[in-house]
Scaffold this motif. Structure first.
Motif, PDB file in Angstrom:
ATOM      1  N   PRO A  30       0.797  -1.229   0.000  1.00 51.98           N
ATOM      2  CA  PRO A  30       0.000   0.000   0.000  1.00 51.98           C
ATOM      3  C   PRO A  30       0.829   1.277   0.000  1.00 51.98           C
ATOM      4  CG  PRO A  30       0.116  -0.872   2.205  1.00 51.98           C
ATOM      5  CD  PRO A  30       0.839  -1.855   1.324  1.00 51.98           C
ATOM      6  N   GLY A  31       2.147   1.150   0.130  1.00 51.72           N
ATOM      7  CA  GLY A  31       2.995   2.341   0.146  1.00 51.72           C
ATOM      8  C   GLY A  31       2.734   3.220   1.343  1.00 51.72           C
ATOM      9  N   ALA A  32       2.664   4.527   1.122  1.00 44.84           N
ATOM     10  CA  ALA A  32       2.499   5.489   2.216  1.00 44.84           C
ATOM     11  C   ALA A  32       1.250   5.229   3.039  1.00 44.84           C
ATOM     12  CB  ALA A  32       2.460   6.906   1.652  1.00 44.84           C
ATOM     13  N   ALA A  33       0.236   4.632   2.430  1.00 49.32           N
ATOM     14  CA  ALA A  33      -1.037   4.406   3.113  1.00 49.32           C
ATOM     15  C   ALA A  33      -0.959   3.313   4.178  1.00 49.32           C
ATOM     16  CB  ALA A  33      -2.115   4.043   2.095  1.00 49.32           C
ATOM     17  N   VAL A  34       0.201   2.705   4.343  1.00 56.21           N
ATOM     18  CA  VAL A  34       0.328   1.601   5.299  1.00 56.21           C
ATOM     19  C   VAL A  34       0.057   2.045   6.733  1.00 56.21           C
ATOM     20  CG1 VAL A  34       2.819   1.858   5.738  1.00 56.21           C
ATOM     21  CG2 VAL A  34       1.750  -0.406   5.857  1.00 56.21           C
ATOM     22  N   ILE A  35       0.299   3.304   7.051  1.00 55.46           N
ATOM     23  CA  ILE A  35      -0.001   3.812   8.396  1.00 55.46           C
ATOM     24  C   ILE A  35      -0.576   5.224   8.282  1.00 55.46           C
ATOM     25  CG2 ILE A  35       1.743   2.460   9.613  1.00 55.46           C
ATOM     26  CD1 ILE A  35       2.534   6.040   9.360  1.00 55.46           C
ATOM     27  N   ALA A  36      -1.304   5.615   9.327  1.00 56.30           N
ATOM     28  CA  ALA A  36      -1.803   6.983   9.399  1.00 56.30           C
ATOM     29  C   ALA A  36      -1.023   7.803  10.416  1.00 56.30           C
ATOM     30  CB  ALA A  36      -3.286   6.988   9.773  1.00 56.30           C
ATOM     31  N   GLU A  37      -0.405   7.108  11.386  1.00 55.60           N
ATOM     32  CA  GLU A  37       0.293   7.826  12.460  1.00 55.60           C
ATOM     33  C   GLU A  37       1.463   6.987  12.962  1.00 55.60           C
ATOM     34  OE1 GLU A  37      -2.236  10.115  15.173  1.00 55.60           O
ATOM     35  OE2 GLU A  37      -1.178   9.117  16.823  1.00 55.60           O
ATOM     36  N   ARG A  38       2.601   7.643  13.114  1.00 53.19           N
ATOM     37  CA  ARG A  38       3.818   6.952  13.587  1.00 53.19           C
ATOM     38  C   ARG A  38       4.483   7.792  14.668  1.00 53.19           C
ATOM     39  NH1 ARG A  38       6.769   5.390   8.812  1.00 53.19           N
ATOM     40  NH2 ARG A  38       5.693   3.396   9.071  1.00 53.19           N
ATOM     41  N   HIS A  39       4.938   7.101  15.723  1.00 48.66           N
ATOM     42  CA  HIS A  39       5.658   7.747  16.813  1.00 48.66           C
ATOM     43  C   HIS A  39       7.034   7.103  16.939  1.00 48.66           C
ATOM     44  CE1 HIS A  39       1.945   9.693  18.309  1.00 48.66           C
ATOM     45  NE2 HIS A  39       1.364   8.583  17.858  1.00 48.66           N
ATOM     46  N   HIS A  46       5.387   4.332  -5.183  1.00 48.14           N
ATOM     47  CA  HIS A  46       4.744   3.647  -6.306  1.00 48.14           C
ATOM     48  C   HIS A  46       3.235   3.843  -6.336  1.00 48.14           C
ATOM     49  CE1 HIS A  46       4.495   0.976  -2.843  1.00 48.14           C
ATOM     50  NE2 HIS A  46       3.428   0.448  -3.401  1.00 48.14           N
ATOM     51  N   ALA A  47       2.653   4.218  -5.183  1.00 46.82           N
ATOM     52  CA  ALA A  47       1.207   4.437  -5.113  1.00 46.82           C
ATOM     53  C   ALA A  47       0.845   5.920  -5.163  1.00 46.82           C
ATOM     54  CB  ALA A  47       0.651   3.809  -3.833  1.00 46.82           C
ATOM     55  N   GLY A  48       1.847   6.777  -5.347  1.00 46.89           N
ATOM     56  CA  GLY A  48       1.602   8.204  -5.459  1.00 46.89           C
ATOM     57  C   GLY A  48       1.603   8.950  -4.141  1.00 46.89           C
ATOM     58  N   GLY A  49       2.015   8.295  -3.059  1.00 45.87           N
ATOM     59  CA  GLY A  49       2.069   8.941  -1.747  1.00 45.87           C
ATOM     60  C   GLY A  49       3.410   9.603  -1.498  1.00 45.87           C
ATOM     61  N   LEU A  50       3.400  10.749  -0.825  1.00 45.43           N
ATOM     62  CA  LEU A  50       4.650  11.424  -0.477  1.00 45.43           C
ATOM     63  C   LEU A  50       5.448  10.534   0.464  1.00 45.43           C
ATOM     64  CD1 LEU A  50       6.265  14.103  -0.724  1.00 45.43           C
ATOM     65  CD2 LEU A  50       5.099  14.844   1.382  1.00 45.43           C
ATOM     66  N   LEU A  51       6.719  10.324   0.140  1.00 48.31           N
ATOM     67  CA  LEU A  51       7.566   9.459   0.955  1.00 48.31           C
ATOM     68  C   LEU A  51       7.636   9.966   2.398  1.00 48.31           C
ATOM     69  CD1 LEU A  51      10.525   8.914  -1.538  1.00 48.31           C
ATOM     70  CD2 LEU A  51       8.756   7.254  -0.936  1.00 48.31           C
ATOM     71  N   PHE A  52       7.612   9.044   3.344  1.00 49.12           N
ATOM     72  CA  PHE A  52       7.670   9.402   4.758  1.00 49.12           C
ATOM     73  C   PHE A  52       8.931  10.215   5.061  1.00 49.12           C
ATOM     74  CE2 PHE A  52       8.661   8.443   9.244  1.00 49.12           C
ATOM     75  CZ  PHE A  52       7.476   8.853   9.837  1.00 49.12           C
ATOM     76  N   GLU A  53      10.035   9.816   4.460  1.00 40.95           N
ATOM     77  CA  GLU A  53      11.300  10.523   4.709  1.00 40.95           C
ATOM     78  C   GLU A  53      11.258  11.964   4.217  1.00 40.95           C
ATOM     79  OE1 GLU A  53      14.199   8.965   1.269  1.00 40.95           O
ATOM     80  OE2 GLU A  53      12.814   7.470   2.095  1.00 40.95           O
ATOM     81  N   GLU A  54      10.430  12.248   3.207  1.00 42.51           N
ATOM     82  CA  GLU A  54      10.326  13.620   2.708  1.00 42.51           C
ATOM     83  C   GLU A  54       9.543  14.500   3.681  1.00 42.51           C
ATOM     84  OE1 GLU A  54      11.868  15.017   0.274  1.00 42.51           O
ATOM     85  OE2 GLU A  54      12.861  13.148  -0.284  1.00 42.51           O
ATOM     86  N   ILE A  55       8.592  13.925   4.389  1.00 42.83           N
ATOM     87  CA  ILE A  55       7.894  14.674   5.435  1.00 42.83           C
ATOM     88  C   ILE A  55       8.886  15.073   6.519  1.00 42.83           C
ATOM     89  CG2 ILE A  55       6.144  14.531   7.251  1.00 42.83           C
ATOM     90  CD1 ILE A  55       4.574  12.635   5.443  1.00 42.83           C
ATOM     91  N   ILE A  56       9.723  14.113   6.928  1.00 42.85           N
ATOM     92  CA  ILE A  56      10.721  14.400   7.953  1.00 42.85           C
ATOM     93  C   ILE A  56      11.725  15.434   7.457  1.00 42.85           C
ATOM     94  CG2 ILE A  56      12.607  13.429   9.317  1.00 42.85           C
ATOM     95  CD1 ILE A  56      11.108  10.810   9.417  1.00 42.85           C
ATOM     96  N   ALA A  57      12.191  15.276   6.216  1.00 43.62           N
ATOM     97  CA  ALA A  57      13.201  16.180   5.686  1.00 43.62           C
ATOM     98  C   ALA A  57      12.709  17.617   5.623  1.00 43.62           C
ATOM     99  CB  ALA A  57      13.640  15.716   4.300  1.00 43.62           C
ATOM    100  N   ARG A  58      11.481  17.813   5.173  1.00 42.12           N
ATOM    101  CA  ARG A  58      10.968  19.176   5.016  1.00 42.12           C
ATOM    102  C   ARG A  58      10.706  19.838   6.367  1.00 42.12           C
ATOM    103  NH1 ARG A  58       9.945  17.198  -0.147  1.00 42.12           N
ATOM    104  NH2 ARG A  58       9.714  18.825  -1.753  1.00 42.12           N
ATOM    105  N   THR A  59      10.196  19.101   7.321  1.00 43.45           N
ATOM    106  CA  THR A  59       9.951  19.704   8.626  1.00 43.45           C
ATOM    107  C   THR A  59      11.255  19.894   9.395  1.00 43.45           C
ATOM    108  OG1 THR A  59       9.358  17.499   9.478  1.00 43.45           O
ATOM    109  CG2 THR A  59       7.562  18.970   8.838  1.00 43.45           C
ATOM    110  N   ALA A  60      12.267  19.083   9.120  1.00 40.57           N
ATOM    111  CA  ALA A  60      13.575  19.283   9.755  1.00 40.57           C
ATOM    112  C   ALA A  60      14.201  20.598   9.300  1.00 40.57           C
ATOM    113  CB  ALA A  60      14.503  18.114   9.431  1.00 40.57           C
ATOM    114  N   ILE A  61      14.014  20.939   8.038  1.00 42.17           N
ATOM    115  CA  ILE A  61      14.504  22.226   7.530  1.00 42.17           C
ATOM    116  C   ILE A  61      13.834  23.372   8.283  1.00 42.17           C
ATOM    117  CG2 ILE A  61      14.437  23.773   5.521  1.00 42.17           C
ATOM    118  CD1 ILE A  61      14.729  21.206   3.794  1.00 42.17           C
TER     119      ILE A  61
END
Length: 271
Positions: free
Chosen positions: A51-60, A158-173
């Motif tokens: 399922p790609g990015a859709a595999v989870i909704a929330e991660r801690h 592959h499913a069109g979801g923004l990569l999890f690492e890109e969420i982290i990278a952008r907010t880290a900036i």
């Protein structure tokens, strides 16, 4: 408890030189990549499509140990039974038999196929704050607004979801720039020896965007304690569509002794 034998292996990688940050440590985005890869592996163990990015909704995530160039990395996954995270999937990122980070995925796909892990054994290792990061609000109360660029095709899975690492990278900036503006500069760290390190990260996904979308972030200092402080991030588009909410908790650290230090006074005044 032998942490290196808990659960089953769901991802293997190694720390590359280009993946390390200005502290010469493995950048948080690549811990995130490892956890996301493990989650997608778990979701396909019963033969279902990825399922790609859709595999989870929330991660801690809670970080326990820094990793450097050349470290071998294994992620092991299990379902937690009992305790504050009962029913969630735990991904334990291990190197040389020692725990470096742990991630908790709520409502993760494929959990039914994983072995169990006793919540009481894991409780002291888990993130302290398992509440959802604050969502919505756009720039309400923000102290930094970031233009974090267009989404490139390579940043989508592959499913069109923004990569999890890109969420982290952008907010880290955004967090880096926010803290610089508050006085937590490189010059301050060089002069005092007091740096900062992430200890916990919570990410809630709200939606996805297409390649070419321009992303913006809004961030604010949400909590200041004696030795830790937290930032909240909103990631989305100028039109107000929210992609993710992120909460980041950091420690002030004396880089000479590698011990936790008091949060600088200028952050206390800002908080």
């Amino acid at each position: 408890m032998d942490i290196a034998q808990l659960g089953i292996p769901t991802h293997h990688t190694r720390v590359e030189r280009w993946q390390c940050d200005f502290n010469d440590h493995w950048n948080a985005r690549f811990y995130g990549r490892g956890f996301q890869s493990a989650a997608e592996t778990v979701a396909t163990l019963d033969g279902k499509p990825n399922p790609g990015a859709a595999v989870i909704a929330e991660r801690h995530i809670r970080y326990h140990r820094e990793l450097r160039v050349g470290a071998a990395v294994e992620v092991r996954s299990a379902v937690i039974r009992g305790g504050t995270a009962d029913g969630a999937v735990a991904h334990l990122l291990v190197s040389a038999g020692r725990l470096s980070a742990v991630a908790i995925d709520r409502k993760a796909q494929g959990a039914h196929i994983l072995p169990d892990a006793a919540g009481e054994d894991l409780e002291r290792l888990l993130p302290r704050d398992l509440s959802s990061p604050a969502s919505g609000g756009g720039d309400a109360g923000s102290v930094f607004h970031g233009e974090v660029g267009p989404v490139r095709p390579a940043e989508l899975d592959h499913a069109g979801g923004l990569l999890f690492e890109e969420i982290i990278a952008r907010t880290a900036i955004t967090s880096h720039n926010l803290l610089l503006g508050l006085g937590y500069t490189m010059e301050f760290t060089e002069r005092t020896g007091i740096g900062r390190m992430a200890i916990e990260l919570s990410v809630a996904r709200h939606g996805d965007v297409a390649a070419g979308a321009i992303l913006v972030t809004h961030a604010r200092l949400s909590h200041v304690g004696e030795k830790s402080f937290s930032l909240e991030h909103w990631l989305g588009t100028r039109a107000g569509f929210q992609v993710a909410a992120v909460r980041q908790t950091l420690l002030a650290v004396d880089l000479r002794t590698r011990r936790v230090a008091a949060v600088p006074d200028f952050l206390r005044r800002s908080g």
